[in-house]
Design an enzyme around this catalytic site. Structure first.
Site, PDB file in Angstrom:
ATOM      1  N   GLN A  16       0.800  -1.222   0.000  1.00 27.89           N
ATOM      2  CA  GLN A  16       0.000   0.000   0.000  1.00 27.89           C
ATOM      3  C   GLN A  16       0.838   1.280   0.000  1.00 27.89           C
ATOM      4  O   GLN A  16       0.335   2.334  -0.370  1.00 27.89           O
ATOM      5  CB  GLN A  16      -0.960  -0.001   1.196  1.00 27.89           C
ATOM      6  CG  GLN A  16      -1.986  -1.128   1.110  1.00 27.89           C
ATOM      7  CD  GLN A  16      -2.982  -1.120   2.254  1.00 27.89           C
ATOM      8  OE1 GLN A  16      -2.752  -1.734   3.281  1.00 27.89           O
ATOM      9  NE2 GLN A  16      -4.093  -0.420   2.092  1.00 27.89           N
ATOM     10  N   ARG A  73       3.454  -0.024  13.061  1.00 28.13           N
ATOM     11  CA  ARG A  73       3.205  -1.334  12.450  1.00 28.13           C
ATOM     12  C   ARG A  73       3.426  -1.244  10.947  1.00 28.13           C
ATOM     13  O   ARG A  73       2.815  -0.424  10.274  1.00 28.13           O
ATOM     14  CB  ARG A  73       1.775  -1.792  12.733  1.00 28.13           C
ATOM     15  CG  ARG A  73       1.423  -3.108  12.052  1.00 28.13           C
ATOM     16  CD  ARG A  73       0.051  -3.645  12.482  1.00 28.13           C
ATOM     17  NE  ARG A  73      -0.219  -4.884  11.770  1.00 28.13           N
ATOM     18  CZ  ARG A  73      -1.305  -5.117  11.030  1.00 28.13           C
ATOM     19  NH1 ARG A  73      -2.253  -4.207  10.930  1.00 28.13           N
ATOM     20  NH2 ARG A  73      -1.445  -6.255  10.391  1.00 28.13           N
ATOM     21  N   HIS A 118       0.981  -9.280   4.356  1.00 30.34           N
ATOM     22  CA  HIS A 118      -0.203  -8.417   4.250  1.00 30.34           C
ATOM     23  C   HIS A 118      -0.653  -8.430   2.784  1.00 30.34           C
ATOM     24  O   HIS A 118      -0.425  -7.462   2.047  1.00 30.34           O
ATOM     25  CB  HIS A 118       0.130  -7.010   4.759  1.00 30.34           C
ATOM     26  CG  HIS A 118      -1.078  -6.178   5.110  1.00 30.34           C
ATOM     27  ND1 HIS A 118      -1.255  -5.593   6.356  1.00 30.34           N
ATOM     28  CD2 HIS A 118      -2.169  -5.838   4.386  1.00 30.34           C
ATOM     29  CE1 HIS A 118      -2.396  -4.917   6.368  1.00 30.34           C
ATOM     30  NE2 HIS A 118      -2.973  -5.039   5.175  1.00 30.34           N
ATOM     31  N   ASN A 162      -1.802 -11.140   8.030  1.00 31.49           N
ATOM     32  CA  ASN A 162      -2.851 -10.158   8.250  1.00 31.49           C
ATOM     33  C   ASN A 162      -4.155 -10.629   7.609  1.00 31.49           C
ATOM     34  O   ASN A 162      -4.195 -10.898   6.408  1.00 31.49           O
ATOM     35  CB  ASN A 162      -2.460  -8.811   7.627  1.00 31.49           C
ATOM     36  CG  ASN A 162      -3.514  -7.745   7.885  1.00 31.49           C
ATOM     37  OD1 ASN A 162      -3.714  -7.336   9.044  1.00 31.49           O
ATOM     38  ND2 ASN A 162      -4.204  -7.314   6.847  1.00 31.49           N
ATOM     39  N   ASN A 305      -8.294  -6.412  14.103  1.00 29.67           N
ATOM     40  CA  ASN A 305      -8.557  -5.273  13.209  1.00 29.67           C
ATOM     41  C   ASN A 305     -10.058  -5.017  13.217  1.00 29.67           C
ATOM     42  O   ASN A 305     -10.837  -5.871  12.772  1.00 29.67           O
ATOM     43  CB  ASN A 305      -8.122  -5.590  11.762  1.00 29.67           C
ATOM     44  CG  ASN A 305      -6.625  -5.785  11.621  1.00 29.67           C
ATOM     45  OD1 ASN A 305      -5.863  -5.582  12.569  1.00 29.67           O
ATOM     46  ND2 ASN A 305      -6.195  -6.183  10.441  1.00 29.67           N
ATOM     47  N   GLU A 373      -5.584  -2.611  13.950  1.00 31.67           N
ATOM     48  CA  GLU A 373      -6.082  -1.650  12.947  1.00 31.67           C
ATOM     49  C   GLU A 373      -7.431  -1.119  13.387  1.00 31.67           C
ATOM     50  O   GLU A 373      -8.270  -1.866  13.887  1.00 31.67           O
ATOM     51  CB  GLU A 373      -6.281  -2.295  11.568  1.00 31.67           C
ATOM     52  CG  GLU A 373      -5.024  -2.564  10.793  1.00 31.67           C
ATOM     53  CD  GLU A 373      -5.302  -3.173   9.419  1.00 31.67           C
ATOM     54  OE1 GLU A 373      -6.373  -2.912   8.836  1.00 31.67           O
ATOM     55  OE2 GLU A 373      -4.439  -3.924   8.938  1.00 31.67           O
ATOM     56  N   TRP A 417      -5.271   3.040  11.781  1.00 31.37           N
ATOM     57  CA  TRP A 417      -5.039   2.782  10.367  1.00 31.37           C
ATOM     58  C   TRP A 417      -5.507   4.000   9.604  1.00 31.37           C
ATOM     59  O   TRP A 417      -6.684   4.292   9.627  1.00 31.37           O
ATOM     60  CB  TRP A 417      -5.789   1.534   9.894  1.00 31.37           C
ATOM     61  CG  TRP A 417      -5.432   1.236   8.469  1.00 31.37           C
ATOM     62  CD1 TRP A 417      -6.040   1.729   7.343  1.00 31.37           C
ATOM     63  CD2 TRP A 417      -4.327   0.442   8.019  1.00 31.37           C
ATOM     64  NE1 TRP A 417      -5.386   1.288   6.228  1.00 31.37           N
ATOM     65  CE2 TRP A 417      -4.337   0.497   6.609  1.00 31.37           C
ATOM     66  CE3 TRP A 417      -3.329  -0.299   8.674  1.00 31.37           C
ATOM     67  CZ2 TRP A 417      -3.390  -0.173   5.836  1.00 31.37           C
ATOM     68  CZ3 TRP A 417      -2.411  -0.963   7.899  1.00 31.37           C
ATOM     69  CH2 TRP A 417      -2.451  -0.897   6.490  1.00 31.37           C
ATOM     70  N   TRP A 425      -6.166  -0.875  -1.980  1.00 28.29           N
ATOM     71  CA  TRP A 425      -6.540  -2.118  -2.665  1.00 28.29           C
ATOM     72  C   TRP A 425      -7.472  -1.831  -3.850  1.00 28.29           C
ATOM     73  O   TRP A 425      -7.156  -0.980  -4.666  1.00 28.29           O
ATOM     74  CB  TRP A 425      -7.120  -3.120  -1.647  1.00 28.29           C
ATOM     75  CG  TRP A 425      -6.191  -3.316  -0.473  1.00 28.29           C
ATOM     76  CD1 TRP A 425      -6.427  -2.974   0.830  1.00 28.29           C
ATOM     77  CD2 TRP A 425      -4.839  -3.841  -0.478  1.00 28.29           C
ATOM     78  NE1 TRP A 425      -5.337  -3.277   1.621  1.00 28.29           N
ATOM     79  CE2 TRP A 425      -4.350  -3.808   0.851  1.00 28.29           C
ATOM     80  CE3 TRP A 425      -3.989  -4.353  -1.478  1.00 28.29           C
ATOM     81  CZ2 TRP A 425      -3.072  -4.248   1.201  1.00 28.29           C
ATOM     82  CZ3 TRP A 425      -2.710  -4.791  -1.121  1.00 28.29           C
ATOM     83  CH2 TRP A 425      -2.275  -4.745   0.201  1.00 28.29           C
TER      84      TRP A 425
HETATM   85  C1  GBH Z   1      -8.092  -3.647   6.327  1.00 28.30           C
HETATM   86  O1  GBH Z   1      -9.066  -4.665   6.189  1.00 28.30           O
HETATM   87  C2  GBH Z   1      -6.795  -3.997   5.638  1.00 28.30           C
HETATM   88  O2  GBH Z   1      -5.983  -4.794   6.482  1.00 28.30           O
HETATM   89  C3  GBH Z   1      -6.002  -2.763   5.238  1.00 28.30           C
HETATM   90  O3  GBH Z   1      -4.936  -3.122   4.403  1.00 28.30           O
HETATM   91  C4  GBH Z   1      -6.925  -1.768   4.573  1.00 28.30           C
HETATM   92  O4  GBH Z   1      -6.245  -0.639   4.104  1.00 28.30           O
HETATM   93  C5  GBH Z   1      -7.972  -1.383   5.574  1.00 28.30           C
HETATM   94  O5  GBH Z   1      -8.710  -2.515   5.901  1.00 28.30           O
HETATM   95  C6  GBH Z   1      -8.984  -0.370   5.085  1.00 28.30           C
HETATM   96  O6  GBH Z   1      -9.838  -0.929   4.130  1.00 28.30           O
HETATM   97  O7  GBH Z   1     -15.669  -4.086  -0.479  1.00 28.30           O
HETATM   98  O8  GBH Z   1     -17.881  -4.173   0.480  1.00 28.30           O
HETATM   99  O9  GBH Z   1     -16.773  -6.220  -0.160  1.00 28.30           O
HETATM  100  C7  GBH Z   1     -10.275  -4.408   6.851  1.00 28.30           C
HETATM  101  C8  GBH Z   1     -11.348  -5.467   6.599  1.00 28.30           C
HETATM  102  C9  GBH Z   1     -12.665  -6.447   4.884  1.00 28.30           C
HETATM  103  C10 GBH Z   1     -12.924  -4.165   5.326  1.00 28.30           C
HETATM  104  C11 GBH Z   1     -13.235  -6.275   3.514  1.00 28.30           C
HETATM  105  C12 GBH Z   1     -13.546  -3.957   3.954  1.00 28.30           C
HETATM  106  C13 GBH Z   1     -14.580  -4.973   2.055  1.00 28.30           C
HETATM  107  C14 GBH Z   1     -16.043  -4.992   1.970  1.00 28.30           C
HETATM  108  N1  GBH Z   1     -11.976  -5.233   5.306  1.00 28.30           N
HETATM  109  N2  GBH Z   1     -14.174  -5.174   3.470  1.00 28.30           N
HETATM  110  S1  GBH Z   1     -16.628  -4.869   0.342  1.00 28.30           S
END
Ligand code: GBH
Length: 469
Positions: A16, A73, A118, A162, A305, A373, A417, A425
């Protein structure tokens, strides 16, 4: 009040922020490959450069110091250290990069918490089946041992993997994360299984070989929303919320902290659904065998998280096909009173963190907990004076204090975070989670503190010594 030695941190992940995707002998990862395919990421964006932390680490360090955090982290890029994923070839320039990061942090009195994985698997290992292949556990263990050996004299807090839940479900079931597969109802369970095996092997290696000298702690970071019944008096809704917790947090936490095996409710639901659809074959949820490393007890603390909460009732499946959603039979809805921040999935529910912490204490044998997080995003119109995010952090940290003092949860640290805006992503650079703004249109990728960064720094300053000043 917070304990005197409470860890106040901020987090990032290699893909990231680093960029330098081909620099100095780094091998490609699945996120490099995924982003370079059309239609995968918002605006066809990618992490080729990102925040360019590979070249601008000193700028990150300035941000870290400005916040006054006690911990930072970060994650290591497996393919930067081991370009083909194996220890046959070590990229010394990658080793030097992380050595400098770790040494600089320690020189500034900031403790590193280091995540080994990660989301960014070396592409060569994906070509051999990735996390679906049982052999991945041994390869991960070799990588982990290499990292403990190389950095463990200075790193005392380790996260192996992660969010195995996200890797498995978004990567192999929903196809919205790398490697972008949609093998519904089967692959994710296998991936989760191999991640647990890989994590456990690495923990055992640390425990027997490195712990005696290095004296650190190792865990895996688990993401979960807080799930509560849509109607708290309705038994079906209560059961659905429990299933959702089991399919999200329990999937990984139950084997590691409670029984060495998956939650019973999960296997029952999966197998019942297989029978209903006349799916022939072994259970879609694999079993641990006597050849596998023991899974129970392979975490020295609980790493959570947490971002948001959901109201739950039965339903939300995918019709007459196999998929995790149907196995889970738990439809997640948003309470209309919960404000949405930035991304559609992130409803602001600070009290959900307190509830989840209490649940963790009661269910997983009162572990030490690090919130690895927690954060708040903005999209669209940029706000440097991000007052909503300031409120979010204040309210959330207050809930952590209540969990400690009123519920007796052994919370040892809190990591916001993220340190700075970065490659989010599938959302690319359109979603900003940073305490520092990054100007991605500026060649220097200038970092500028948001109001929320200044407020978080004040909170840390106030509580760092244990007593509020
Ligand atoms: C974290 O995951 C990650 O560890 C981190 O890298 C990232 O930057 C951060 O979240 C912020 O997003 O798109 O509607 O299908 C957190 C858990 C699980 C939250 C997947 C968002 C996507 C839902 N994430 N979820 S959807």
């Amino acid at each position: 009040m917070f304990p005197r030695d409470f860890a106040w941190g901020a987090g990032t992940a290699a893909y990231q922020i680093e960029g330098g995707w081909q620099a100095d002998g780094k091998g490609p990862s699945i996120w490099d490959a995924f982003c370079h395919e059309n239609g995968r990421v918002f605006g066809e964006q990618n992490g080729d450069v990102a925040c360019n932390s590979y070249e601008l680490w000193e700028k990150d360090l300035e941000c870290i110091q400005q916040l006054g955090v006690t911990h930072y982290r970060l994650s290591l890029s497996w393919a930067r250290l081991l370009p083909d994923g194996t220890t046959r070839h070590v990229n010394q320039t990658g080793v030097q990069y992380y050595n400098k990061v770790i040494d600089d942090l320690l020189a500034c009195d900031v403790s590193p918490m280091v995540t080994l994985y990660h989301f960014d698997l070396p592409q060569t290992l994906q070509d051999q089946g990735g996390w679906k292949s049982p052999g991945i556990a041994t390869l991960f263990d070799s990588y982990a041992k290499f990292c403990f050996q190389t950095f463990g004299d200075r790193v005392k807090l380790w996260i192996t993997i992660n969010e195995p839940h996200v890797c498995a479900k978004l990567g192999y079931e929903d196809g919205i994360h790398a490697p972008g597969l949609k093998e519904k109802g089967t692959a994710a369970y296998l991936v989760g299984h191999n991640m647990l095996r890989a994590h456990a092997m690495a923990w055992h290696s640390y425990n027997s070989v490195y712990r005696p000298q290095q004296k650190g702690a190792v865990s895996l970071a688990l993401n979960s929303d807080w799930f509560e019944p849509s109607d708290q008096h309705c038994n079906e809704d209560i059961a659905a919320a429990e299933r959702d917790l089991a399919f999200t947090l329990g999937w990984f936490a139950w084997p590691v902290f409670v029984t060495g095996d998956y939650p019973e409710v999960m296997r029952t639901a999966i197998d019942a659904r297989s029978a209903k659809l006349r799916y022939n074959g072994a259970s879609r949820l694999p079993s641990f065998s006597s050849d596998d490393p023991a899974i129970l007890g392979t975490a020295d603390f609980f790493a959570l998280n947490y971002y948001t909460s959901r109201k739950v009732k039965p339903g939300g499946g995918c019709g007459e096909t196999l998929c995790i959603k149907s196995d889970r039979d738990a439809e997640e809805v948003l309470d209309s009173s919960w404000p949405i921040c930035g991304v559609s999935w992130l409803a602001v529910v600070p009290y959900g963190l307190r509830k989840l912490l209490k649940y963790i204490k009661d269910t997983f044998n009162n572990p030490e907990v690090y919130i690895t997080e927690n954060g708040f995003s903005q999209v669209g119109q940029l706000q440097m004076e991000d007052v909503q995010r300031c409120e979010f952090y204040k309210d959330t940290i207050m809930e952590v204090a209540k969990a400690i003092h009123q519920d007796g949860v052994n919370v040892r640290g809190y990591f916001a975070w993220s340190l700075m805006d970065n490659f989010e992503w599938a959302d690319g650079f359109s979603v900003r989670f940073g305490l520092f703004h990054v100007d991605f249109s500026d060649a220097k990728l200038r970092r500028t503190i948001y109001r929320s960064g200044r407020e978080y720094a004040k909170i840390i300053e106030k509580y760092k010594s244990g007593q509020p000043k």
